[in-house]
Design a protein around this motif. Structure first.
Motif, PDB file in Angstrom:
ATOM      1  N   THR A  93     -15.922  67.291  24.443  1.00 42.36           N
ATOM      2  CA  THR A  93     -15.771  67.913  25.756  1.00 42.36           C
ATOM      3  C   THR A  93     -14.792  69.071  25.701  1.00 42.36           C
ATOM      4  OG1 THR A  93     -16.239  65.791  26.828  1.00 42.36           O
ATOM      5  CG2 THR A  93     -15.171  67.485  28.161  1.00 42.36           C
ATOM      6  N   ALA A  94     -13.672  68.890  24.990  1.00 41.43           N
ATOM      7  CA  ALA A  94     -12.650  69.929  24.913  1.00 41.43           C
ATOM      8  C   ALA A  94     -13.170  71.190  24.241  1.00 41.43           C
ATOM      9  CB  ALA A  94     -11.430  69.404  24.165  1.00 41.43           C
ATOM     10  N   SER A  95     -14.160  71.051  23.377  1.00 40.09           N
ATOM     11  CA  SER A  95     -14.702  72.227  22.688  1.00 40.09           C
ATOM     12  C   SER A  95     -15.363  73.204  23.648  1.00 40.09           C
ATOM     13  CB  SER A  95     -15.707  71.791  21.624  1.00 40.09           C
ATOM     14  OG  SER A  95     -16.884  71.250  22.220  1.00 40.09           O
ATOM     15  N   LEU A  96     -15.633  72.773  24.881  1.00 43.31           N
ATOM     16  CA  LEU A  96     -16.264  73.641  25.869  1.00 43.31           C
ATOM     17  C   LEU A  96     -15.251  74.408  26.702  1.00 43.31           C
ATOM     18  CD1 LEU A  96     -18.987  71.145  27.155  1.00 43.31           C
ATOM     19  CD2 LEU A  96     -19.252  72.957  25.439  1.00 43.31           C
ATOM     20  N   ALA A  97     -13.945  74.137  26.529  1.00 41.54           N
ATOM     21  CA  ALA A  97     -12.912  74.791  27.339  1.00 41.54           C
ATOM     22  C   ALA A  97     -12.803  76.259  26.960  1.00 41.54           C
ATOM     23  CB  ALA A  97     -11.576  74.096  27.149  1.00 41.54           C
ATOM     24  N   PRO A  98     -13.060  77.200  27.886  1.00 43.60           N
ATOM     25  CA  PRO A  98     -13.015  78.614  27.530  1.00 43.60           C
ATOM     26  C   PRO A  98     -11.631  79.091  27.127  1.00 43.60           C
ATOM     27  CG  PRO A  98     -13.276  78.337  29.903  1.00 43.60           C
ATOM     28  CD  PRO A  98     -13.460  76.988  29.286  1.00 43.60           C
ATOM     29  N   ARG A  99     -10.579  78.507  27.712  1.00 48.20           N
ATOM     30  CA  ARG A  99      -9.214  78.933  27.358  1.00 48.20           C
ATOM     31  C   ARG A  99      -8.722  78.247  26.092  1.00 48.20           C
ATOM     32  NH1 ARG A  99      -4.518  79.206  30.371  1.00 48.20           N
ATOM     33  NH2 ARG A  99      -4.835  77.130  31.250  1.00 48.20           N
ATOM     34  N   GLY A 100      -9.523  77.373  25.508  1.00 47.08           N
ATOM     35  CA  GLY A 100      -9.165  76.714  24.265  1.00 47.08           C
ATOM     36  C   GLY A 100     -10.033  77.229  23.144  1.00 47.08           C
ATOM     37  N   HIS A 101     -11.126  76.516  22.887  1.00 46.47           N
ATOM     38  CA  HIS A 101     -12.003  76.890  21.779  1.00 46.47           C
ATOM     39  C   HIS A 101     -12.729  78.207  22.046  1.00 46.47           C
ATOM     40  CE1 HIS A 101     -11.756  73.256  19.194  1.00 46.47           C
ATOM     41  NE2 HIS A 101     -11.306  72.731  20.314  1.00 46.47           N
ATOM     42  N   GLY A 102     -13.013  78.533  23.312  1.00 45.17           N
ATOM     43  CA  GLY A 102     -13.662  79.807  23.604  1.00 45.17           C
ATOM     44  C   GLY A 102     -12.786  80.973  23.194  1.00 45.17           C
ATOM     45  N   LEU A 103     -11.520  80.917  23.588  1.00 43.75           N
ATOM     46  CA  LEU A 103     -10.565  81.942  23.185  1.00 43.75           C
ATOM     47  C   LEU A 103     -10.375  81.934  21.675  1.00 43.75           C
ATOM     48  CD1 LEU A 103      -8.297  84.014  23.773  1.00 43.75           C
ATOM     49  CD2 LEU A 103      -6.778  82.065  24.151  1.00 43.75           C
ATOM     50  N   ARG A 104     -10.284  80.754  21.106  1.00 45.00           N
ATOM     51  CA  ARG A 104     -10.074  80.631  19.666  1.00 45.00           C
ATOM     52  C   ARG A 104     -11.204  81.293  18.876  1.00 45.00           C
ATOM     53  NH1 ARG A 104     -12.272  77.615  15.889  1.00 45.00           N
ATOM     54  NH2 ARG A 104     -11.078  76.946  14.057  1.00 45.00           N
ATOM     55  N   SER A 105     -12.439  81.110  19.314  1.00 44.14           N
ATOM     56  CA  SER A 105     -13.574  81.657  18.569  1.00 44.14           C
ATOM     57  C   SER A 105     -13.542  83.182  18.553  1.00 44.14           C
ATOM     58  CB  SER A 105     -14.894  81.153  19.165  1.00 44.14           C
ATOM     59  OG  SER A 105     -15.083  81.649  20.477  1.00 44.14           O
ATOM     60  N   VAL A 106     -13.047  83.777  19.634  1.00 46.26           N
ATOM     61  CA  VAL A 106     -12.933  85.237  19.682  1.00 46.26           C
ATOM     62  C   VAL A 106     -11.769  85.717  18.822  1.00 46.26           C
ATOM     63  CG1 VAL A 106     -12.495  87.209  21.198  1.00 46.26           C
ATOM     64  CG2 VAL A 106     -13.989  85.360  21.969  1.00 46.26           C
ATOM     65  N   ALA A 107     -10.657  84.999  18.884  1.00 44.96           N
ATOM     66  CA  ALA A 107      -9.438  85.458  18.226  1.00 44.96           C
ATOM     67  C   ALA A 107      -9.400  85.156  16.734  1.00 44.96           C
ATOM     68  CB  ALA A 107      -8.226  84.822  18.906  1.00 44.96           C
ATOM     69  N   MET A 108     -10.102  84.125  16.287  1.00 44.56           N
ATOM     70  CA  MET A 108      -9.938  83.638  14.921  1.00 44.56           C
ATOM     71  C   MET A 108     -10.143  84.710  13.839  1.00 44.56           C
ATOM     72  SD  MET A 108      -9.010  81.304  12.920  1.00 44.56           S
ATOM     73  CE  MET A 108      -9.028  79.741  13.810  1.00 44.56           C
ATOM     74  N   PRO A 109     -11.175  85.547  13.878  1.00 43.22           N
ATOM     75  CA  PRO A 109     -11.327  86.542  12.800  1.00 43.22           C
ATOM     76  C   PRO A 109     -10.115  87.461  12.685  1.00 43.22           C
ATOM     77  CG  PRO A 109     -13.342  86.374  14.080  1.00 43.22           C
ATOM     78  CD  PRO A 109     -12.303  85.604  14.837  1.00 43.22           C
ATOM     79  N   PHE A 110      -9.533  87.843  13.820  1.00 38.78           N
ATOM     80  CA  PHE A 110      -8.363  88.722  13.803  1.00 38.78           C
ATOM     81  C   PHE A 110      -7.121  87.965  13.344  1.00 38.78           C
ATOM     82  CE2 PHE A 110     -11.334  90.100  17.096  1.00 38.78           C
ATOM     83  CZ  PHE A 110     -11.601  91.403  16.681  1.00 38.78           C
ATOM     84  N   MET A 111      -7.008  86.696  13.749  1.00 36.92           N
ATOM     85  CA  MET A 111      -5.889  85.881  13.293  1.00 36.92           C
ATOM     86  C   MET A 111      -5.931  85.681  11.778  1.00 36.92           C
ATOM     87  SD  MET A 111      -5.647  82.928  16.240  1.00 36.92           S
ATOM     88  CE  MET A 111      -4.271  82.111  15.412  1.00 36.92           C
ATOM     89  N   GLU A 112      -7.127  85.505  11.244  1.00 42.65           N
ATOM     90  CA  GLU A 112      -7.255  85.329   9.793  1.00 42.65           C
ATOM     91  C   GLU A 112      -6.816  86.580   9.055  1.00 42.65           C
ATOM     92  OE1 GLU A 112     -11.330  84.215   9.427  1.00 42.65           O
ATOM     93  OE2 GLU A 112     -10.916  82.060   9.590  1.00 42.65           O
ATOM     94  N   ASP A 113      -7.152  87.758   9.590  1.00 48.10           N
ATOM     95  CA  ASP A 113      -6.698  89.002   8.960  1.00 48.10           C
ATOM     96  C   ASP A 113      -5.172  89.080   8.975  1.00 48.10           C
ATOM     97  OD1 ASP A 113      -9.284  89.776   8.479  1.00 48.10           O
ATOM     98  OD2 ASP A 113      -9.416  91.110  10.213  1.00 48.10           O
ATOM     99  N   LEU A 114      -4.562  88.727  10.115  1.00 46.29           N
ATOM    100  CA  LEU A 114      -3.107  88.759  10.222  1.00 46.29           C
ATOM    101  C   LEU A 114      -2.475  87.744   9.278  1.00 46.29           C
ATOM    102  CD1 LEU A 114      -0.617  89.908  11.684  1.00 46.29           C
ATOM    103  CD2 LEU A 114      -0.950  88.146  13.444  1.00 46.29           C
ATOM    104  N   PHE A 115      -3.093  86.594   9.158  1.00 48.11           N
ATOM    105  CA  PHE A 115      -2.579  85.552   8.266  1.00 48.11           C
ATOM    106  C   PHE A 115      -2.603  86.024   6.812  1.00 48.11           C
ATOM    107  CE2 PHE A 115      -3.791  82.041   5.400  1.00 48.11           C
ATOM    108  CZ  PHE A 115      -2.614  81.309   5.428  1.00 48.11           C
ATOM    109  N   HIS A 116      -3.680  86.654   6.401  1.00 50.50           N
ATOM    110  CA  HIS A 116      -3.788  87.108   5.008  1.00 50.50           C
ATOM    111  C   HIS A 116      -2.765  88.199   4.705  1.00 50.50           C
ATOM    112  CE1 HIS A 116      -7.123  84.653   3.898  1.00 50.50           C
ATOM    113  NE2 HIS A 116      -7.923  85.148   4.820  1.00 50.50           N
ATOM    114  N   VAL A 117      -2.363  88.957   5.725  1.00 51.56           N
ATOM    115  CA  VAL A 117      -1.352  89.993   5.528  1.00 51.56           C
ATOM    116  C   VAL A 117       0.040  89.390   5.442  1.00 51.56           C
ATOM    117  CG1 VAL A 117      -0.207  91.967   6.620  1.00 51.56           C
ATOM    118  CG2 VAL A 117      -2.699  91.844   6.571  1.00 51.56           C
ATOM    119  N   THR A 118       0.337  88.416   6.303  1.00 53.19           N
ATOM    120  CA  THR A 118       1.698  87.877   6.404  1.00 53.19           C
ATOM    121  C   THR A 118       1.936  86.634   5.563  1.00 53.19           C
ATOM    122  OG1 THR A 118       1.127  86.498   8.318  1.00 53.19           O
ATOM    123  CG2 THR A 118       1.864  88.771   8.746  1.00 53.19           C
ATOM    124  N   ARG A 119       0.910  85.795   5.391  1.00 51.63           N
ATOM    125  CA  ARG A 119       1.026  84.512   4.683  1.00 51.63           C
ATOM    126  C   ARG A 119       2.117  83.644   5.299  1.00 51.63           C
ATOM    127  NH1 ARG A 119      -3.435  83.465   2.457  1.00 51.63           N
ATOM    128  NH2 ARG A 119      -2.365  81.829   1.263  1.00 51.63           N
TER     129      ARG A 119
END
Length: 278
Positions: free
Chosen positions: A89-115
């Motif tokens: 049920t929580a996977s349907l929350a737009p402010r949770g997983h919905g936001l996460r799905s949009v942000a994740m590719p950019f977060m991964e780029d930032l993570f690879h830069v900063t570690r």
């Protein structure tokens, strides 16, 4: 800045002034679910009753009903754990997983830069809720988890979310602020008010803590249109923390997520408007 919030108390206060038996069933059911936290992932019936404030007989009836619908599961030793139905049920929350799905590719780029630790959080009433965290295996120790709550005055993401919260939320946090609640440089309610104003002027929060670990953070707002819906940050050891490098990287990443949110025509539900519950 305190990136290590402590564990919650052993007993959660019941909402409202009525005794547990007088509460609506839905309130009592959520009181049972609220009894679980990162330090109490499996609870006996006695623990459920004690931590929720619900009489044991009522707690057993509610727990059985929650097991029946999959919100709780029961282990072989009789203890209860949170069920997978809640994750579904929580996977349907737009402010949770919905936001996460949009942000994740950019977060991964930032993570690879900063570690280092890369965090994404939203505001839920007077707290920050951690939506996602990426961490290197050798990153500095911290104590938070996805789905965990952080005080708004104690983290970089919290300061950003508080800076763009409604005035009433800010005033309440400022009035309740005590020394030691937040960043090493924020010692008084007046310091906190000035810090929030600086976040709004500069478009980011920069914080430092010395206890229990020397950590620094830089955080920036994520917007959906004109509304701040989340905050993104990097947390790293204070010695050698590259303000000049991490700051622009975090702000650029937050802007990229914001642009994608504004351009995303596939969301059925907007991310904004969920910062407070009735």
């Amino acid at each position: 800045m305190n990136e290590t919030p402590g564990s919650e108390g052993d007993v959660r206060p019941r909402r409202g002034g009525r005794p547990a038996e007088g509460q609506p069933v839905i309130d009592r059911a959520f009181a049972l679910l609220d009894a679980f936290d990162s330090d109490h992932r499996a609870l006996s019936l006695a623990d459920l009753a004690q931590r929720s404030g619900i009489p044991r007989s009522s707690a057993l009836r509610l727990a059985r009903s929650l097991v029946h619908v999959g919100a709780l599961e029961r282990l072989d030793d009789g203890r209860f754990v949170v069920g997978l139905r809640l994750l579904e049920t929580a996977s349907l929350a737009p402010r949770g997983h919905g936001l996460r799905s949009v942000a994740m590719p950019f977060m991964e780029d930032l993570f690879h830069v900063t570690r280092q630790h890369v965090l994404l959080a939203v505001r839920d009433q007077g707290e920050a809720l951690l939506v996602e965290r990426l961490s290197a295996l050798d990153a500095s120790p911290v104590r938070y988890r996805v789905g965990g709550r952080l005080p708004l005055t104690s983290t970089g993401v919290g300061l950003v979310l508080l800076a763009f919260a409604p005035p009433a939320v800010q005033d309440q946090a400022i009035a309740a602020y005590e020394p030691g609640d937040g960043d090493d440089d924020i010692r008084t309610p007046a310091d906190l008010r000035r810090a929030l104003a600086e976040v709004r002027r500069g478009g980011h929060a920069l914080g430092h803590q010395s206890h229990p670990w020397r950590l620094s953070t830089v955080a920036a707002p994520v917007r959906d249109g004109d509304e701040v819906v989340a905050a993104l940050s990097v947390v790293a050891p204070s010695p050698g923390f590259p303000d000049a490098g991490y700051g622009p990287a975090v702000r650029a990443t937050a802007r990229a997520v914001s642009r994608r949110l504004s351009q995303d025509g596939h969301r059925a539900v907007p991310l904004g408007g969920g910062n407070t519950r009735p």
